[in-house]
Each structure stands twice: as structure tokens, then as C-alpha cells.
Motif scaffolding. Structure first.
Motif, short mmCIF file in Angstrom:
data_model
loop_
_atom_site.label_atom_id
_atom_site.label_comp_id
_atom_site.label_asym_id
_atom_site.label_seq_id
_atom_site.Cartn_x
_atom_site.Cartn_y
_atom_site.Cartn_z
N UNK A 1 0.84 -1.21 0.00
CA UNK A 1 0.00 0.00 0.00
C UNK A 1 0.87 1.25 0.00
N UNK A 2 0.35 2.28 -0.58
CA UNK A 2 1.08 3.53 -0.68
C UNK A 2 1.48 4.03 0.72
N UNK A 3 2.76 4.29 0.91
CA UNK A 3 3.24 4.68 2.23
C UNK A 3 2.67 6.02 2.68
N UNK A 4 2.54 6.93 1.70
CA UNK A 4 2.00 8.25 2.03
C UNK A 4 0.58 8.11 2.58
N UNK A 5 -0.16 7.18 1.97
CA UNK A 5 -1.54 6.96 2.40
C UNK A 5 -1.56 6.47 3.87
N UNK A 6 -0.61 5.60 4.22
CA UNK A 6 -0.54 5.11 5.60
C UNK A 6 -0.25 6.26 6.57
N UNK A 7 0.68 7.13 6.18
CA UNK A 7 1.00 8.27 7.04
C UNK A 7 -0.20 9.20 7.17
N UNK B 1 11.95 2.27 4.19
CA UNK B 1 10.82 2.58 5.06
C UNK B 1 10.53 1.41 6.00
N UNK B 2 10.46 0.20 5.45
CA UNK B 2 10.18 -0.98 6.28
C UNK B 2 11.26 -1.15 7.34
N UNK B 3 12.52 -0.93 6.94
CA UNK B 3 13.61 -1.03 7.90
C UNK B 3 13.44 -0.04 9.04
N UNK B 4 13.10 1.20 8.70
CA UNK B 4 12.94 2.24 9.73
C UNK B 4 11.79 1.93 10.67
N UNK C 1 1.95 -1.58 12.69
CA UNK C 1 1.02 -1.43 11.58
C UNK C 1 1.72 -0.92 10.33
N UNK C 2 2.67 0.01 10.51
CA UNK C 2 3.45 0.49 9.37
C UNK C 2 4.33 -0.63 8.81
N UNK C 3 4.86 -1.48 9.69
CA UNK C 3 5.72 -2.56 9.24
C UNK C 3 4.97 -3.51 8.31
N UNK D 1 -0.69 -2.26 7.60
CA UNK D 1 -2.04 -2.65 7.98
C UNK D 1 -2.77 -1.46 8.60
N UNK D 2 -3.88 -1.08 7.93
CA UNK D 2 -4.61 0.12 8.35
C UNK D 2 -5.15 0.05 9.77
N UNK D 3 -5.74 -1.09 10.12
CA UNK D 3 -6.45 -1.14 11.39
C UNK D 3 -5.46 -1.02 12.56
N UNK D 4 -4.26 -1.56 12.39
CA UNK D 4 -3.25 -1.41 13.43
C UNK D 4 -2.86 0.06 13.58
N UNK D 5 -2.72 0.73 12.45
CA UNK D 5 -2.31 2.14 12.50
C UNK D 5 -3.38 2.98 13.18
N UNK D 6 -4.63 2.79 12.76
CA UNK D 6 -5.71 3.61 13.32
C UNK D 6 -5.89 3.33 14.81
N UNK D 7 -6.03 2.05 15.18
CA UNK D 7 -6.28 1.72 16.58
C UNK D 7 -5.09 2.10 17.46
#
Lengths: 99, 477
Positions: free
Chosen positions: A1-7, B128-131, B241-243, B246-252
Motif C-alpha cells: 500500500x502507498x506509504x503516504x496513504x498510511x501516514x 521505510x520498512x527497515x525504519x 502497523x506500518x511494518x 495494515x490500516x487497522x493497526x495504525x488507526x487503533x
């Protein structure tokens, strides 16, 4: 998924969080904390994927399974204990029946 | 519709349930329903995740779910209300460790597949994934060992006093800088060997840092630490969630993170201190601090349970001011019994709750609720203070710094500026205290020396039972 979208999602969720919690009465601080603590167990989703993935590496499976156990304790324990606490908050009328 | 879309739609529904749940948790009438709603959201998220096409083996997942559920149910049932701060700290720690393990497992996956196959199978950008793997380990590790240490402090397994040594903060900052360097190296290096070294370095250091970071913080500052760790456990989940994108992890995770930040700031404000001051000052380590002790003279005047009864029997307006001491002696039930007897005697009874009384936000409210004190009787600090001069008796139960008038008047006091409950303005003030020692801050409390203050020494539960017995003897005669 687009990283910017996640941010983008992350930023919006942060503002939403501030709006949601800003005016909670102090009585509810503990249930709010343990209830939100249970939500942080959402990492269980990542744990399930890690435990169930087939990458021929025992390490991933072990780490994933341990994560599933810990996150489940967090989720189940967190929700149940919050419910137990909230069940004890009583109004004056219902509190008097013990008399 | 393919299963990936279905899963994401279900995640949206779960996120909505979390948001509604949190909103409802903020009001007394809807709180319990809100908690249930958020639990339904969690169940939904778990069930649809089992449908994810990356999940091929269920044995270990099911075993983990069963074991975790069993432990969680037992913990939630068995824990005493007075031990709630420890419980919350421990659950926080588990959440943080789970996020750390998710980040670690993802790194394991990358090593097993190799970057090229990994990026083809999952999405992402190596840097990004590494960070974000680094951030997940960093936050998760600090949350885990920090929570475990806070748990040990609260449970009395280690001393609640701040542990300090020279160069402590320099050491913590140095560790943080080494970790940041390792994190950048981990994300940018193309060499798997170097990445493994960097990963090991920040994994180990994050676990050490969580421990050393909570060490210098005293027991009385625990409300701040607990809510901060709560916030971090959410941010660890968001990082995880960023790793795995996954959206739901990020939001919650983010919702929990921000709500924890708000609670942390409320706690700091209630002590009139900044977060930096709480985390780094090691408050209470320099015991005494009383250069002004000569300026305030007075003597401690003890009172017996019998005389306490006589004072309370004549009172029309009574306010109880509970603190951590009430939790320690488990006195909440006998306090409620005494309050009911006073009401039957014609007095109006209130409970004044300081925002940082106890060891976590709202600690006193939970204990009094357990003892069936109706929540209408619980009054916040700002509402009770204007009424204080009309109070016949203020009964301070194991509270100390939150009623110390030095906070308002003595500029040299370390707690100067902290808002207090003005117990000293009541006509008579009875302070229940275990012995003559100072509280966690090591400060002599001016309240105890004031002319209208009487000290009721002994275990609060025992002495209050004595007072209750006097009331019952009166009723019987």
C-alpha cells in the motif's frame, strides 16, 4: 500500500484521538486507560499473520506464536477488567440496595 | 470481491467500532456499552485476519489464542481492585512486547525470504520498512521493560523510591543515540550481516532503556508513567502497523497513543509540572529539601478513634479525602460504611478526589466504586475547594502531598504550584496516617502541624473500624 496513504491515515487518527478523549471526566480515567489499553492489543492482527505465515522459518513461527499469546492476554484481560470496573460504578439509587 | 477487499472492509468496520467505543467510554452512562462495542470490533478484526491469504497454518495461532484467553480471563477475574495499577502496567507491557515480537518476526520473514522475494510477496520499500521495524522494536522494547519495572515498583517487588546515580540521564541519552545510529544503519545498509548486528544492538538496548528510564521516577509520579506507557503501547502497535502495512493497526494504535498522551498531560497539569520534569527530575530523591522547616512551627496533635467519633458525630458537613494510603490498607469498604453511618446521623458526606491521588489516573474512583460509593458523592478538586470553609470535618485518608498547603504558600517547596485540595480550610481536619514518617516526596506536611489538624495514627482500616464501632454502639444504646 502507498506509504503516504498510511501516514495520512495515521495523522487523521491522531487528531481524531485528541478530539475523542479531550473532555473525559476524571472518574472515568482508569476505565478509559484500561479500555484503550485493550485496544492497543490490536497488534494481535500482526501477530496472527506472523504466526500463520509459511516462510519455512521456525523463528517467525515461535515469535509469532509468542506474540499471539501476549496480545491475546492484553486484549482479553484488558476488556474483561475494564468491564468489571465499569460494572462497579453505580448511581445513588442502585447503590442503596445494600442497606 | 476478493478476500483482501473483504478483509479491509471489515477492518474499517472494526475501526468504526473502536472509535464509537472510545467515545462512549468517555461518558458514565454509556461507558460499559462502549467497552463492549470496542471488544466486538476487536473480535471482528481477529476473525477476518484469519482469512488473510498469508495465513496458511492455524495450529499455533489457535494454541496461542486459547492460552492467551485462559491467562487473560484468570488475570481479569482474580485481580483485586487495589492492584489495578499493577494490572494495567502488566497488560501494557504484554502489548508492547507483542508489538516488538511482530516487528522481530517481520525481520525474520525478510531474512527467510530475502528482500527481493519479500518485496514481491508483501508490499513496501526497504528503507521505510527497515525504519519502522526499528521504531517498533524501540517503542515496544521500552514499553515492555518500562512496564515490567513499573509493575515491580507498584507490586512492591522493588522499592518505589527513585533509583538515581550520577550520569544516569547522559547514559540514557547515549543509549538512545547509539540506537538511532543502529536504526539508520539497519535501514540503509545492503549487507545482511551488518543489518543483523544493528538489529541485535537496538533490540538489546531498547530493553535496557525501558528499565533505566523508569528507574529514577518515584512512586508518586506513577500516574504519569502509567499513562505514558499506555500511550507508548499504542504507538508500538501503530509502528507495527506500518511494518506490515495494515490500516487497522495504525488507526487503533494511534487512537490509543493520542488518548494516552492526553491523560499524561492531564496528570502533569494536576501536579503543575512538565512531562520533562516528571521524567528527569527524580522528584523525591533528595529527601528532606526542607530548608524552610524553621519557618513553619507546630506540633503533631494525636487523636484517638473515640475522640474522632465525637468530632464526626457533631459534624453536619463531612468530606473524605482519600489517597494511596487508603488503597494500601484496603480501607475503602470501611470508609463507605462510615459514610453511610454519617448520613444516617444527618450529615452531608462528600468524597474529594485529587486527579493524581493514588498510583494511576482515576485510582480512587475505582476503589470507592468497588465499595459501592455512588459516584454522585465523588467531587473533583475544583468543585470542592470553594466549599471547603463550610466543611465541619475533612478526613484525610492516607493522602499527603495532594493536601499539603506548602504547595500553595511555600515558594521553596519542591511541590510549590501544585494544585491541592484545601483540607486545611475545613474547621477540623483529621489526618489518618500509618506513622510519623514523611510521604513519598520526603516532605514534612504543613497540614499536619496546623492548629485545627488532629492526627489519627495507625492502619486506616483498623482505626476507622474503631470509629464505626463507636457509631454502632451509639445506635444500639
Amino acid at each position: 500500500m502507498d506509504l503516504i496513504l498510511l501516514l495520512f491515515i495515521f495523522t487523521l487518527a491522531a487528531f481524531l484521538g485528541f478530539e475523542l478523549i479531550a473532555k473525559v471526566p476524571s472518574q472515568l480515567h482508569t476505565p478509559l486507560m484500561s479500555g484503550s489499553n485493550a485496544i492497543s492489543g490490536i497488534t494481535i492482527v500482526g501477530a496472527i499473520i506472523a504466526a500463520g505465515v509459511d516462510d519455512n522459518s521456525w523463528l517467525t513461527t515461535v515469535l509469532g506464536t509468542a506474540a499471539v499469546v501476549l496480545a491475546t492476554i492484553n486484549v482479553v484481560g484488558g476488556y474483561l477488567v475494564t468491564d468489571r470496573m465499569l460494572g462497579m460504578f453505580k448511581k445513588k439509587d442502585s447503590g442503596k440496595e445494600t442497606k | 470481491m476478493n478476500s483482501a477487499n473483504l478483509i479491509n472492509l471489515a477492518y474499517i468496520a472494526a475501526a468504526i467500532l473502536f472509535i464509537l467505543g472510545l467515545k462512549m467510554l468517555g461518558r458514565q452512562a454509556t461507558a460499559r456499552k462502549g467497552n463492549a462495542l470496542s471488544a466486538v470490533g476487536m473480535l471482528l478484526a481477529i476473525v477476518v485476519t484469519l482469512l488473510d491469504h498469508h495465513v496458511v497454518s492455524y495450529t499455533w495461532i489457535v494454541a496461542g489464542l486459547i492460552a492467551g484467553t485462559a491467562i487473560g480471563v484468570v488475570c481479569a477475574r482474580a485481580v483485586k481492585m487495589t492492584s489495578m495499577p499493577e494490572m494495567v502496567a502488566l497488560l501494557n507491557g504484554f502489548g508492547g512486547l507483542a508489538s516488538l515480537l511482530v516487528g522481530w518476526a517481520e525481520y525474520g520473514k525478510i531474512r527467510a525470504y530475502g528482500w527481493d522475494a519479500y518485496l514481491a510477496e508483501f508490499s513496501g520499500n526497504p528503507v521505510f520498512t527497515g525504519l519502522v521495524i526499528f521504531l517498533t522494536i524501540l517503542i515496544g522494547g521500552i514499553t515492555f521493560t518500562g512496564s515490567v519495572y513499573a509493575f515491580a515498583k507498584l507490586a512492591g517487588l522493588v522499592s518505589g523510591k527513585p533509583v538515581r546515580w550520577a550520569g544516569q540521564h547522559t547514559m540514557n541519552i547515549a543509549m538512545l543515540m547509539v540506537m538511532a545510529a543502529a536504526g539508520v544503519l539497519f535501514a540503509l545498509t545492503g549487507s545482511p550481516q551488518l543489518a543483523l548486528v544493528a538489529f541485535t544492538a537496538f533490540l538489546v538496548l531498547s530493553l535496557i532503556l525501558g528499565w533505566t528510564f523508569v528507574m529514577p521516577i518515584g512512586g508518586g509520579d506513577m500516574p504519569v508513567v502509567i499513562s505514558l506507557l499506555n500511550s507508548l503501547s499504542g504507538l508500538a502497535a501503530a509502528a507495527a502497523g506500518f511494518v506490515i502495512a495494515n490500516n487497522v493497526l495504525i488507526v487503533a494504535g494511534c487512537l490509543v497513543g493520542t488518548s494516552g498522551v492526553i491523560l499524561t498531560l492531564i496528570m502533569c497539569k494536576a501536579m503543575n509540572r512538565t512531562l520533562v520534569n516528571v521524567l528527569f527530575s527524580g522528584f523525591g530523591a533528595d529527601a528532606g529539601g526542607g530548608s524552610t522547616e524553621g519557618a513553619f512551627q507546630g506540633e503533631l496533635k494525636p487523636i484517638s478513634p473515640e475522640d474522632t467519633f465525637a468530632v464526626l458525630e457533631a459534624a453536619r458537613q463531612v468530606v473524605f479525602i482519600p489517597g494511596y494510603g487508603m488503597a494500601v490498607s484496603q480501607a475503602q469498604h470501611v470508609v463507605r460504611e462510615l459514610a453511610e453511618l454519617l448520613e444516617q446521623n444527618g450529615a452531608e458526606v462528600r468524597f474529594a478526589i485529587h486527579p493524581v491521588a493514588g498510583r494511576m489516573p482515576g485510582h480512587m474512583n475505582v476503589l470507592l466504586a468497588e465499595a459501592s460509593v455512588p459516584y454522585e458523592q465523588l467531587v473533583e478538586m475544583d468543585s470542592i475547594n470553594p466549599l471547603m470553609p463550610q466543611m465541619d470535618v475533612a478526613v484525610v485518608i492516607g493522602a499527603n502531598d495532594v493536601v499539603n498547603p506548602a504547595a500553595a504558600s511555600d515558594k521553596s517547596s519542591p511541590i510549590y504550584g501544585m494544585p491541592i485540595i484545601k483540607a486545611h480550610e475545613a474547621r477540623t481536619c483529621i489526618c489518618l496516617k500509618r506513622g510519623k514518617g514523611t510521604g513519598f516526596s520526603g516532605l514534612e506536611n504543613q497540614l499536619f502541624l496546623m492548629p485545627n489538624t488532629r492526627m489519627l495514627y495507625g492502619d486506616a482500616k483498623g482505626t476507622l473500624q474503631g470509629v464505626v464501632a463507636e457509631f454502632k454502639a451509639l445506635a444500639a444504646s
